[in-house]
Write an enzyme that holds these catalytic residues in place. Structure first.
Site, PDB file in Angstrom:
ATOM      1  N   ASP A   1      94.412  90.180  27.057  1.00 27.14           N
ATOM      2  CA  ASP A   1      93.806  89.290  26.061  1.00 27.14           C
ATOM      3  C   ASP A   1      94.592  89.285  24.759  1.00 27.14           C
ATOM      4  O   ASP A   1      94.654  88.266  24.071  1.00 27.14           O
ATOM      5  CB  ASP A   1      92.354  89.706  25.803  1.00 27.14           C
TER       6      ASP A   1
ATOM      7  N   ASN B   1      88.799  84.598  18.500  1.00 25.35           N
ATOM      8  CA  ASN B   1      87.771  85.623  18.709  1.00 25.35           C
ATOM      9  C   ASN B   1      86.868  85.825  17.500  1.00 25.35           C
ATOM     10  O   ASN B   1      85.684  85.547  17.551  1.00 25.35           O
ATOM     11  CB  ASN B   1      88.413  86.965  19.083  1.00 25.35           C
ATOM     12  N   GLU B   2      87.447  86.345  16.413  1.00 23.61           N
ATOM     13  CA  GLU B   2      86.628  86.684  15.253  1.00 23.61           C
ATOM     14  C   GLU B   2      87.476  86.975  14.030  1.00 23.61           C
ATOM     15  O   GLU B   2      88.696  87.155  14.120  1.00 23.61           O
ATOM     16  CB  GLU B   2      85.755  87.904  15.546  1.00 23.61           C
TER      17      GLU B   2
END
Length: 268
Positions: free
Chosen positions: A45, A122-123
């Protein structure tokens, strides 16, 4: 079709990258690193996040697919032993496009007119090296709470299975255009009072975090990127207008992805 293949950099991933590139060239596809229609990420990832950030300027033109060679490939649909099958799919079939929401982050500085803008798959997180993070939280321009604690995490639906999940946040299906705010060890007493639960905001809501002490410096992450910021007047998060495009050659439902990543006993 123009393609590019990125690699984690280890021996296994580099070998798979070389094989895929040669196979695709044999099918008369064009290798184009600058302007690819399809980016194939070989690794985990983290490798996928690197590839996406590298091509953020081509989100409307470029789609992404992952072959995972690591321990957990949440963004990767394909296994190393399926490389030949994937190459044939890429060469012979038109792929389906699945779009996921992204997070928009704006950082406003005291002495700058223009905000610095980032996108995250993602964040983004807000922390400090020492002491507590103290921020006034506003939603749609209205004051919501004064947060004090270790930090805050703002995640996308696809990122809800990453750091957000470890913090106790909800897992959100990426068909929903939302963002989620999750606290890190908030302090609650007579002076500071927070909601104490993750907040899921729709795409038309904008959230701002304003430092109570403008001399505070913060350590921020935007996906895999770590950034130190100071003289900040506000941090603004919203669901981005841009969306990431995934190339799908076969069905891989989100909840099956969640099950295989966190519940299944099978190891990749």
């Amino acid at each position: 079709m123009k393609f590019a293949v990125t690699s984690k950099g280890d021996q296994k991933s580099n070998r798979i990258k070389a094989i895929m590139e040669q196979y695709l060239l044999d099918f008369d596809l064009e290798r184009n690193i600058k302007e690819p229609d399809l980016v194939i990420s070989v690794g985990g990832d983290g490798t996928f996040l690197h590839a996406v950030h590298h091509y953020f300027h081509r989100l409307k033109q470029t789609a992404f697919i992952g072959v995972h060679t690591g321990h957990l490939g949440f963004y990767a649909d394909w296994l190393p032993e399926e490389v030949e099958k994937l190459v044939i799919e890429v060469a012979k079939q038109k792929f389906e496009i699945v779009e996921y929401p992204l997070l928009s982050l704006k950082i406003f500085y005291e002495n700058k007119k223009e905000a610095e803008r980032f996108l995250a798959l993602n964040e983004t997180t807000i922390k400090k090296v020492e002491g507590s993070v103290v921020l006034d939280v506003t939603i749609k321009g209205e004051h919501f709470e004064r947060f004090r604690g270790d930090g805050l995490c703002v995640s996308t639906p696809s990122g809800s299975t990453a750091y957000n999940k470890a913090l106790g946040g909800a897992i959100i299906h990426p068909s929903l255009s939302t963002m989620q705010i999750t606290e890190m060890s908030s302090i609650n007493n007579r002076v500071y009072r927070t909601i104490g639960s993750p907040l899921i905001l729709p795409s038309h809501h904008v959230c701002q975090f304003k430092p109570v002490d403008k001399e505070q410096s913060f350590i921020m992450t935007i996906d895999h990127i770590t950034k130190s910021v100071e003289n900040v007047t506000a941090l603004e998060c919203s669901v981005a207008k841009e969306r990431i495009r995934f190339a799908r050659f076969r069905s891989f439902p989100f909840w099956k992805r969640v099950h295989d990543s966190f519940i299944s006993d099978e190891c990749y």
